[in-house]
Design a protein around this motif. Sequence first.
Motif, PDB file in Angstrom:
ATOM      1  N   VAL A   1       0.854  -1.180   0.000  1.00  0.00           N
ATOM      2  CA  VAL A   1       0.000   0.000   0.000  1.00  0.00           C
ATOM      3  C   VAL A   1       0.888   1.228   0.000  1.00  0.00           C
ATOM      4  O   VAL A   1       1.785   1.367   0.851  1.00  0.00           O
ATOM      5  N   ALA A   2       0.654   2.136  -0.957  1.00  0.00           N
ATOM      6  CA  ALA A   2       1.431   3.369  -1.039  1.00  0.00           C
ATOM      7  C   ALA A   2       0.891   4.385  -0.049  1.00  0.00           C
ATOM      8  O   ALA A   2      -0.308   4.688  -0.038  1.00  0.00           O
ATOM      9  N   THR A   3       1.760   4.902   0.812  1.00  0.00           N
ATOM     10  CA  THR A   3       1.365   5.892   1.810  1.00  0.00           C
ATOM     11  C   THR A   3       2.407   7.009   1.852  1.00  0.00           C
ATOM     12  O   THR A   3       3.484   6.903   1.234  1.00  0.00           O
ATOM     13  N   ASP A   4       2.074   8.082   2.602  1.00  0.00           N
ATOM     14  CA  ASP A   4       3.024   9.171   2.741  1.00  0.00           C
ATOM     15  C   ASP A   4       4.215   8.784   3.617  1.00  0.00           C
ATOM     16  O   ASP A   4       5.203   9.512   3.693  1.00  0.00           O
ATOM     17  N   ALA A   5       4.119   7.631   4.281  1.00  0.00           N
ATOM     18  CA  ALA A   5       5.239   7.125   5.079  1.00  0.00           C
ATOM     19  C   ALA A   5       6.028   6.058   4.333  1.00  0.00           C
ATOM     20  O   ALA A   5       6.878   5.386   4.913  1.00  0.00           O
ATOM     21  N   GLY A   6       5.715   5.893   3.054  1.00  0.00           N
ATOM     22  CA  GLY A   6       6.386   4.884   2.258  1.00  0.00           C
ATOM     23  C   GLY A   6       5.492   3.677   2.023  1.00  0.00           C
ATOM     24  O   GLY A   6       4.403   3.566   2.601  1.00  0.00           O
ATOM     25  N   PRO A   7       5.905   2.748   1.174  1.00  0.00           N
ATOM     26  CA  PRO A   7       5.086   1.558   0.913  1.00  0.00           C
ATOM     27  C   PRO A   7       4.993   0.662   2.135  1.00  0.00           C
ATOM     28  O   PRO A   7       5.969   0.476   2.862  1.00  0.00           O
ATOM     29  N   MET A   8       3.796   0.133   2.351  1.00  0.00           N
ATOM     30  CA  MET A   8       3.560  -0.762   3.483  1.00  0.00           C
ATOM     31  C   MET A   8       2.975  -2.069   2.975  1.00  0.00           C
ATOM     32  O   MET A   8       2.008  -2.059   2.193  1.00  0.00           O
ATOM     33  N   ARG A   9       3.566  -3.188   3.402  1.00  0.00           N
ATOM     34  CA  ARG A   9       3.077  -4.498   2.970  1.00  0.00           C
ATOM     35  C   ARG A   9       2.008  -4.999   3.944  1.00  0.00           C
ATOM     36  O   ARG A   9       2.168  -4.918   5.168  1.00  0.00           O
ATOM     37  N   VAL A  10       0.914  -5.513   3.407  1.00  0.00           N
ATOM     38  CA  VAL A  10      -0.198  -5.997   4.229  1.00  0.00           C
ATOM     39  C   VAL A  10       0.148  -7.388   4.757  1.00  0.00           C
ATOM     40  O   VAL A  10       0.262  -8.348   3.991  1.00  0.00           O
ATOM     41  N   ALA A  11       0.331  -7.480   6.070  1.00  0.00           N
ATOM     42  CA  ALA A  11       0.670  -8.760   6.693  1.00  0.00           C
ATOM     43  C   ALA A  11      -0.573  -9.550   7.073  1.00  0.00           C
ATOM     44  O   ALA A  11      -0.528 -10.778   7.168  1.00  0.00           O
ATOM     45  N   GLU A  12      -1.690  -8.865   7.310  1.00  0.00           N
ATOM     46  CA  GLU A  12      -2.931  -9.549   7.703  1.00  0.00           C
ATOM     47  C   GLU A  12      -4.105  -8.614   7.505  1.00  0.00           C
ATOM     48  O   GLU A  12      -3.993  -7.399   7.677  1.00  0.00           O
ATOM     49  N   VAL A  13      -5.225  -9.199   7.110  1.00  0.00           N
ATOM     50  CA  VAL A  13      -6.495  -8.479   7.042  1.00  0.00           C
ATOM     51  C   VAL A  13      -7.424  -9.127   8.053  1.00  0.00           C
ATOM     52  O   VAL A  13      -7.660 -10.335   7.995  1.00  0.00           O
ATOM     53  N   PHE A  14      -7.927  -8.356   9.008  1.00  0.00           N
ATOM     54  CA  PHE A  14      -8.740  -8.927  10.072  1.00  0.00           C
ATOM     55  C   PHE A  14     -10.124  -8.292  10.100  1.00  0.00           C
ATOM     56  O   PHE A  14     -10.320  -7.160   9.650  1.00  0.00           O
ATOM     57  N   ASP A  15     -11.074  -9.046  10.618  1.00  0.00           N
ATOM     58  CA  ASP A  15     -12.452  -8.549  10.745  1.00  0.00           C
ATOM     59  C   ASP A  15     -12.590  -7.765  12.035  1.00  0.00           C
ATOM     60  O   ASP A  15     -12.177  -8.216  13.108  1.00  0.00           O
ATOM     61  N   TYR A  16     -13.207  -6.589  11.931  1.00  0.00           N
ATOM     62  CA  TYR A  16     -13.457  -5.769  13.120  1.00  0.00           C
ATOM     63  C   TYR A  16     -14.784  -5.041  12.921  1.00  0.00           C
ATOM     64  O   TYR A  16     -14.823  -3.812  12.727  1.00  0.00           O
ATOM     65  N   PRO A  17     -15.894  -5.803  12.946  1.00  0.00           N
ATOM     66  CA  PRO A  17     -17.205  -5.185  12.703  1.00  0.00           C
ATOM     67  C   PRO A  17     -17.668  -4.328  13.880  1.00  0.00           C
ATOM     68  O   PRO A  17     -17.128  -4.427  14.989  1.00  0.00           O
ATOM     69  N   SER A  18     -18.669  -3.518  13.636  1.00  0.00           N
ATOM     70  CA  SER A  18     -19.256  -2.685  14.697  1.00  0.00           C
ATOM     71  C   SER A  18     -20.346  -3.480  15.400  1.00  0.00           C
ATOM     72  O   SER A  18     -21.542  -3.248  15.223  1.00  0.00           O
ATOM     73  N   ASP A  19     -19.927  -4.447  16.198  1.00  0.00           N
ATOM     74  CA  ASP A  19     -20.868  -5.329  16.888  1.00  0.00           C
ATOM     75  C   ASP A  19     -20.778  -5.185  18.408  1.00  0.00           C
ATOM     76  O   ASP A  19     -21.147  -6.096  19.144  1.00  0.00           O
ATOM     77  N   GLY A  20     -20.296  -4.039  18.859  1.00  0.00           N
ATOM     78  CA  GLY A  20     -20.130  -3.821  20.286  1.00  0.00           C
ATOM     79  C   GLY A  20     -18.683  -3.801  20.719  1.00  0.00           C
ATOM     80  O   GLY A  20     -18.380  -3.566  21.891  1.00  0.00           O
ATOM     81  N   ARG A  21     -17.774  -4.050  19.782  1.00  0.00           N
ATOM     82  CA  ARG A  21     -16.361  -4.006  20.121  1.00  0.00           C
ATOM     83  C   ARG A  21     -15.915  -2.577  20.456  1.00  0.00           C
ATOM     84  O   ARG A  21     -16.561  -1.609  20.072  1.00  0.00           O
ATOM     85  N   ARG A  22     -14.811  -2.511  21.116  1.00  0.00           N
ATOM     86  CA  ARG A  22     -14.226  -1.202  21.422  1.00  0.00           C
ATOM     87  C   ARG A  22     -13.990  -0.444  20.120  1.00  0.00           C
ATOM     88  O   ARG A  22     -13.343  -0.957  19.204  1.00  0.00           O
ATOM     89  N   PRO A  23     -14.505   0.773  19.998  1.00  0.00           N
ATOM     90  CA  PRO A  23     -14.357   1.508  18.734  1.00  0.00           C
ATOM     91  C   PRO A  23     -12.930   2.002  18.535  1.00  0.00           C
ATOM     92  O   PRO A  23     -12.128   2.073  19.468  1.00  0.00           O
ATOM     93  N   GLY A  24     -12.639   2.375  17.281  1.00  0.00           N
ATOM     94  CA  GLY A  24     -11.350   2.975  16.967  1.00  0.00           C
ATOM     95  C   GLY A  24     -10.412   2.120  16.157  1.00  0.00           C
ATOM     96  O   GLY A  24      -9.367   2.603  15.714  1.00  0.00           O
TER      97      GLY A  24
END
Length: 343
Positions: free
Chosen positions: A133-156
């Motif tokens: 992923v190209a960012t202003d901090a340089g390219p970042m490689r995605v190590a993991e994609v995780f689920d974080y739905p809005s089901d009552g979990r801590r927001p943010g």
Amino acid sequence: MTGTTRFALLGILSAVVFASLVLLDALTTSGLVASAERFRSSGAATEILVAEGRVDGAACEALAGVPGVTASGALRSSARKITIATLPDAPVPAHEVSPGFSAVVSDRAGSPSGVLLPRELADMIRAGLGDEVATDAGPMRVAEVFDYPSDGRRPGFGYAILSVGSALGSYDECWATAWPQLPNLRTLLLATMSPSAGDGADKPQIMQLNSSQGASFEGNASFTDRLTRAAAPAAAVIAAGIGFAGVRMRRLQHTSALHAGLRKGDLLALGLLEAGGWAAAAGVIGVGAAAVGASMVERGDQFAVFASLVGIPLAGVAGALIGTAVAAAAMSEKHLFRYFKDR
């Protein structure tokens, strides 16, 4: 072959009873297993220690080696936001996490280097595992994609970048998941704190990642108190009644045989042999129903569920033999003429 023993009738009747009780208990048990998985996957089994700058990252990571703790990892926030090239007008909050943090938010541990992205953000920028992923901090490689739905979990954390760093150093938070839940998990979390820098430090807080499912999951109590826990005794009692009735339906034949010189022990042996045939056939069908019931749950729980369910048809087979033995033992030659007159 002549149908004298009523093999088909008694076998089918018993098989229906065994299979029905097995499937009823299987539905109840699978519901409890699903509730447990829902509790775990929602993050309700994850506890978080918040103590800004006072969490020892290495100690937090070491919690994963404690029996019962399935994953642990540390997190510290950054005031800087990262701008992704495809989202120039929506800077993303950034956090640094220890290598073990990936296993807390995902069922599998990711690469020790790279960034962890919540699925919602990954879908927005169309990034997948291993992509850069190209960012202003340089390219970042995605190590993991995780689920974080809005089901009552801590927001943010549904819209954030988690950069995997070293386990060494001080962190702000320690996240740990224990399944089944450990009553002393909060004590273990507090043990990951470094000595306080001063008396004015804020008091550490411990919170649940998702409290919408309740503070704890009483799985053992729910399983023990389920209504279908009496399925095995019920199968034994009903099958004993069927076995008893199967002998009583032929009481004239049995007493006639005793009058003709058949020994009581032989009558008992023949009765058990016949009952063993139709009861075993019904038991096999019940075991098959137990296998079907076990397939309703996740693979990791299937053997335990099958072991629980298979006791129902086995208890039924034992009950059928006991009922047959009692009825056969109660047969007496002196009842022959009364049975003949009743007919």
